[in-house]
Design an enzyme around this catalytic site. Structure first.
Site, PDB file in Angstrom:
ATOM      1  N   THR A  84      -6.545   6.659   8.136  1.00 37.88           N
ATOM      2  CA  THR A  84      -6.991   6.942   6.769  1.00 37.88           C
ATOM      3  C   THR A  84      -7.013   5.681   5.907  1.00 37.88           C
ATOM      4  O   THR A  84      -7.213   5.761   4.699  1.00 37.88           O
ATOM      5  CB  THR A  84      -6.098   8.007   6.098  1.00 37.88           C
ATOM      6  OG1 THR A  84      -4.780   7.484   5.904  1.00 37.88           O
ATOM      7  CG2 THR A  84      -6.027   9.268   6.938  1.00 37.88           C
ATOM      8  N   THR A  85      -6.796   4.535   6.515  1.00 33.76           N
ATOM      9  CA  THR A  85      -6.901   3.248   5.827  1.00 33.76           C
ATOM     10  C   THR A  85      -7.759   2.326   6.684  1.00 33.76           C
ATOM     11  O   THR A  85      -7.950   2.573   7.879  1.00 33.76           O
ATOM     12  CB  THR A  85      -5.515   2.599   5.633  1.00 33.76           C
ATOM     13  OG1 THR A  85      -4.925   2.363   6.916  1.00 33.76           O
ATOM     14  CG2 THR A  85      -4.603   3.479   4.807  1.00 33.76           C
TER      15      THR A  85
ATOM     16  N   HIS B  46       0.817  -1.212   0.000  1.00 33.81           N
ATOM     17  CA  HIS B  46       0.000   0.000   0.000  1.00 33.81           C
ATOM     18  C   HIS B  46       0.853   1.265   0.000  1.00 33.81           C
ATOM     19  O   HIS B  46       0.416   2.319  -0.446  1.00 33.81           O
ATOM     20  CB  HIS B  46      -0.902   0.045   1.234  1.00 33.81           C
ATOM     21  CG  HIS B  46      -1.854  -1.096   1.337  1.00 33.81           C
ATOM     22  ND1 HIS B  46      -2.730  -1.429   0.334  1.00 33.81           N
ATOM     23  CD2 HIS B  46      -2.070  -1.995   2.331  1.00 33.81           C
ATOM     24  CE1 HIS B  46      -3.451  -2.479   0.703  1.00 33.81           C
ATOM     25  NE2 HIS B  46      -3.066  -2.842   1.906  1.00 33.81           N
TER      26      HIS B  46
ATOM     27  N   HIS C 260       3.293  10.560   6.943  1.00 34.12           N
ATOM     28  CA  HIS C 260       2.607  10.412   8.216  1.00 34.12           C
ATOM     29  C   HIS C 260       3.539   9.743   9.220  1.00 34.12           C
ATOM     30  O   HIS C 260       3.990   8.611   9.007  1.00 34.12           O
ATOM     31  CB  HIS C 260       1.346   9.569   8.067  1.00 34.12           C
ATOM     32  CG  HIS C 260       0.264  10.247   7.306  1.00 34.12           C
ATOM     33  ND1 HIS C 260      -0.847   9.579   6.803  1.00 34.12           N
ATOM     34  CD2 HIS C 260       0.090  11.553   6.965  1.00 34.12           C
ATOM     35  CE1 HIS C 260      -1.644  10.453   6.187  1.00 34.12           C
ATOM     36  NE2 HIS C 260      -1.088  11.644   6.272  1.00 34.12           N
TER      37      HIS C 260
END
Length: 275
Positions: A224-225, A111, A157
């Site tokens: 956010t995932t 990812h 992040h």
């Protein structure tokens, strides 16, 4: 100058085991390792299904698994569009205590490219008096957060965890530049294959990855995932840092896009503190 040691390839089982110890579900990040389709066998542990940013992208995450329902039904989801006119709250300023680390373990988890830090590395942020220790950082392209509707080339992040198990993420916007940047020793050697790991030996100065002026947007949000869990303390620095265009292009060949669209604010307060 950081150096690179040879790549190591690990099985999916090994990556998952390591993630359980070292990785906080990314905020982003948790960016969790690539997982297979769910199999429900009586008495077996639940296995989260595959998700991505395309066919099984953000609009469909909540449909993939019961554990992902917050991706659709949550009311404090991340990322968001940050308003430059946010209320100024000097008391909301967080403390960033970063320094050099001896090495980073770069992992392509399917990812994103994630940099895992050694345990007890001493880097942390302090939010409202509570220390959060840095566990890993990872990248998104293009940026997930926007400011007044405008995004950046990338976003990094920095994912932290408190002693009580709470999560806090420090987001830094990255703007492409033709010149080299402090991210070169990391992004220039990003592993090409999923589950591949490369060790960057340092020292690597994490302070060099932050802007000199650390004006801060703060709000309460989520990962956010998937599973999009809420209760995450978010700080996004208002000033972007440079990233070499060549490094951004190299990352784009691995992940054409790895960002969740901005989510409704739903009445949440965004505050801004000066650096």
């Amino acid at each position: 100058m950081p150096s690179i040691r040879a790549s190591r390839f690990r099985s999916i089982a090994a990556v998952s085991a390591a993630a359980a110890v070292l990785v906080i579900p990314a905020c982003g990040g948790g960016e969790q390792p690539e997982l297979h389709s769910r199999v429900d066998i009586p008495g077996s542990a639940h296995v989260a299904p595959h998700w991505d940013y395309d066919a099984e992208g953000p609009d469909h995450w909540a449909d993939l698994d019961r554990d992902y329902l917050a991706c659709k039904s949550g009311h404090q989801q991340s990322p968001i569009d940050l308003p430059s006119h946010a209320r100024l709250e000097p008391s909301e300023h967080i403390t960033v205590d970063y320094h050099s680390v001896p090495e980073l373990a770069l992992v392509n988890n399917g990812h994103t490219v994630q940099a895992n830090l050694p345990a007890d590395n001493g880097n942390r942020i302090v939010v409202d008096g509570t220390p959060f220790d840095l566990a890993q950082f990872h990248f998104h392209l293009p940026s997930e957060h926007t400011v007044d509707g405008a995004g950046a080339t990338m976003e990094v992040h920095f994912v932290h965890k408190s002693a009580a198990g709470k999560s806090a993420v420090l987001g830094v916007l990255m703007q492409a530049t033709p010149d080299p940047s402090a991210f070169d020793p990391i992004l220039a050697f990003a592993p090409q294959a999923v589950d591949a790991e490369i060790t960057v030996t340092g020292p690597v100065d994490l302070r060099a990855l932050l802007p000199g002026v650390v004006d801060q947007f703060r709000y309460q949000g989520s990962l956010t995932t998937p599973p999009c869990s809420e209760g995450v303390s978010w700080t996004v620095l208002g000033n972007p840092v440079p990233v070499a265009a060549a490094d951004a292009d190299r990352y784009r060949t691995l992940f054409a896009h790895s960002n969740r669209p901005t989510q409704p604010l739903n009445g949440r307060t965004v505050t801004l503190a000066g650096g």
